[in-house]
Design an enzyme around this catalytic site. Structure first.
Site, short mmCIF file in Angstrom:
data_model
loop_
_atom_site.label_atom_id
_atom_site.label_comp_id
_atom_site.label_asym_id
_atom_site.label_seq_id
_atom_site.Cartn_x
_atom_site.Cartn_y
_atom_site.Cartn_z
N ASP A 76 -4.00 55.78 5.70
CA ASP A 76 -3.79 56.24 7.37
C ASP A 76 -4.14 57.85 7.35
OD1 ASP A 76 -2.72 56.06 9.79
OD2 ASP A 76 -0.62 56.91 8.82
N ASP B 170 -2.88 60.12 10.16
CA ASP B 170 -1.94 61.05 10.90
C ASP B 170 -0.31 61.00 10.12
OD1 ASP B 170 -3.74 61.32 12.89
OD2 ASP B 170 -2.76 59.67 14.10
#
Length: 162
Positions: A11, A13
């Protein structure tokens, strides 16, 4: 025959890019205007700084795994898609020799991707919780958790899983 590398999704953020760091660069009026919907702020994703150790860890892990960024773009912030790619190019290189060259997947349904590992700071959103259910022997690594508080612990764990 060369054995297949395991597939690793990371991922963006809160895992490689520090989401909260962007707010230090914003005018207080903008922050107030977008209160409660901060991810819709135009230009927000371009302002993030790397999470400590992320660049080095992802670069190393990309040599050990078939590695991709698997991130979600807020539905109401379509410029976020281009900003995320620009961020990756700025921090990992834009050329073919970069560890994340053309290795970006943007999805609200992370569980639909086939792979072995997903590193995510929100393991119960956007299909991250279902990732292991849809991938035999697949595993979600909760970045920022007690077990995996940072990149040192994540990298050590994944080195042992090659």
């Amino acid at each position: 025959m060369v054995p297949r590398k395991k597939v690793l999704y990371i991922d963006m953020d809160g895992v490689i890019a520090d989401f909260d760091s962007a707010f230090h660069h914003l005018d207080p009026e903008i922050r107030e205007e977008y209160r409660g919907r901060e991810d819709a702020i135009p230009g927000l994703f371009a302002l993030m700084t790397p999470i400590p150790g992320a660049i080095e860890a992802v670069t190393e892990l990309s040599t050990l795994f078939d590695t991709y960024v698997l991130s979600t773009v807020p539905w109401r912030n379509t410029s976020g898609a281009s900003q995320k790619i620009e961020w990756i190019q700025r921090h990992f290189g834009a050329g073919e020799d970069g560890p994340l060259y053309k290795r970006v997947i943007l999805s609200h349904n992370k569980h639909l991707n086939r792979g072995d590992f997903l590193i995510d700071d929100w393991p119960h959103r956007n299909g991250a919780a279902e990732f292991a259910d849809h991938n035999a022997d697949g595993e979600t690594i909760h970045f920022g958790s007690e077990r995996f508080p940072g990149w040192t612990q994540v990298t050590e764990y994944l080195r042992s899983r090659v």
